[in-house]
Design an enzyme around this catalytic site. Structure first.
Site, PDB file in Angstrom:
ATOM      1  N   ASN A  86       0.862  -1.177   0.000  1.00 31.34           N
ATOM      2  CA  ASN A  86       0.000   0.000   0.000  1.00 31.34           C
ATOM      3  C   ASN A  86       0.901   1.230   0.000  1.00 31.34           C
ATOM      4  O   ASN A  86       1.869   1.292   0.762  1.00 31.34           O
ATOM      5  CB  ASN A  86      -0.903   0.004   1.234  1.00 31.34           C
ATOM      6  CG  ASN A  86      -1.931  -1.110   1.197  1.00 31.34           C
ATOM      7  OD1 ASN A  86      -2.417  -1.478   0.138  1.00 31.34           O
ATOM      8  ND2 ASN A  86      -2.259  -1.656   2.358  1.00 31.34           N
ATOM      9  N   HIS A  99       6.431  -1.716   3.950  1.00 30.30           N
ATOM     10  CA  HIS A  99       6.169  -3.097   4.351  1.00 30.30           C
ATOM     11  C   HIS A  99       5.423  -3.803   3.235  1.00 30.30           C
ATOM     12  O   HIS A  99       4.493  -3.253   2.646  1.00 30.30           O
ATOM     13  CB  HIS A  99       5.363  -3.159   5.655  1.00 30.30           C
ATOM     14  CG  HIS A  99       4.198  -2.223   5.696  1.00 30.30           C
ATOM     15  ND1 HIS A  99       4.347  -0.875   5.926  1.00 30.30           N
ATOM     16  CD2 HIS A  99       2.875  -2.436   5.495  1.00 30.30           C
ATOM     17  CE1 HIS A  99       3.174  -0.289   5.886  1.00 30.30           C
ATOM     18  NE2 HIS A  99       2.248  -1.210   5.616  1.00 30.30           N
TER      19      HIS A  99
HETATM   20  P1  5GP Z   1      -0.676  -0.156   5.727  1.00 28.97           P
HETATM   21  O1  5GP Z   1      -2.119   0.310   5.821  1.00 28.97           O
HETATM   22  O2  5GP Z   1       0.274   0.949   6.120  1.00 28.97           O
HETATM   23  O3  5GP Z   1      -0.341  -0.792   4.411  1.00 28.97           O
HETATM   24  O4  5GP Z   1      -0.546  -1.327   6.770  1.00 28.97           O
HETATM   25  C1  5GP Z   1      -0.173  -1.149   8.092  1.00 28.97           C
HETATM   26  C2  5GP Z   1      -0.427  -2.477   8.772  1.00 28.97           C
HETATM   27  O5  5GP Z   1       0.250  -2.476  10.014  1.00 28.97           O
HETATM   28  C3  5GP Z   1      -1.917  -2.718   9.068  1.00 28.97           C
HETATM   29  O6  5GP Z   1      -2.324  -3.930   8.413  1.00 28.97           O
HETATM   30  C4  5GP Z   1      -1.968  -2.827  10.589  1.00 28.97           C
HETATM   31  O7  5GP Z   1      -2.885  -3.814  11.050  1.00 28.97           O
HETATM   32  C5  5GP Z   1      -0.533  -3.171  10.949  1.00 28.97           C
HETATM   33  N1  5GP Z   1      -0.100  -2.693  12.262  1.00 28.97           N
HETATM   34  C6  5GP Z   1      -0.317  -1.441  12.783  1.00 28.97           C
HETATM   35  N2  5GP Z   1       0.235  -1.349  13.996  1.00 28.97           N
HETATM   36  C7  5GP Z   1       0.835  -2.557  14.250  1.00 28.97           C
HETATM   37  C8  5GP Z   1       1.571  -3.058  15.366  1.00 28.97           C
HETATM   38  O8  5GP Z   1       1.822  -2.387  16.372  1.00 28.97           O
HETATM   39  N3  5GP Z   1       2.021  -4.348  15.273  1.00 28.97           N
HETATM   40  C9  5GP Z   1       1.760  -5.132  14.172  1.00 28.97           C
HETATM   41  N4  5GP Z   1       2.235  -6.382  14.205  1.00 28.97           N
HETATM   42  N5  5GP Z   1       1.069  -4.675  13.111  1.00 28.97           N
HETATM   43  C10 5GP Z   1       0.601  -3.406  13.151  1.00 28.97           C
END
Ligand code: 5GP
Ligand code: ZN
Length: 115
Positions: A86, A99
């Protein structure tokens, strides 16, 4: 490391995470809010904000992709999986340490949600 970055703090061990795979240059850990039976985040140890920045570091980019493939193997995703970066506002990016989402373990449905 950026002190204000959640994922840099996971790399440093300051915030707990369920790590499934680790190399010198990458860490893979379970998403805290999984969207599929397997939902693992693969990150480079070095801070890059998004996949555009990661593309400027080809060695790190290759390591992230290799780690994503390894995670799929470890998790037994022999029927297939998705790797998702994303990016930015329209991409719905929430954490600005790049990520790769590795998701699988069940049929994932259409590639994009339709509104
Ligand atoms: P994005 O929306 O930026 O592509 O994804 C961020 C991801 O990080 C989300 O799927 C969310 O659930 C995950 N996430 C957010 N905070 C944490 C955390 O403290 N630990 C873990 N393991 N995942 C997290
Ligand atoms: Zn970071």
């Amino acid at each position: 490391m950026e002190n204000s970055c959640l994922f840099c703090r996971i790399v440093a061990g300051e915030i707990p995470a369920t790590i499934v795979h680790r190399t010198e240059t990458t860490v893979a850990f379970r998403d805290i809010d999984p969207k599929a039976p397997t939902h693992v985040l693969v990150i480079p140890v070095t801070h890059h904000a998004d996949v555009v920045a990661l593309a400027g570091d080809p060695a790190a980019a290759a390591d992230v992709l290799a780690a994503a493939a390894k995670v799929a193997e470890i998790e037994g995703l022999t029927a297939g999986f998705r790797v998702i970066f994303n990016t930015g506002r329209d991409g719905g990016q929430e954490v600005f340490h790049v990520h790769a989402h590795v998701v699988g373990g069940a049929p994932l449905g259409p590639m994009l949600a339709r509104s």
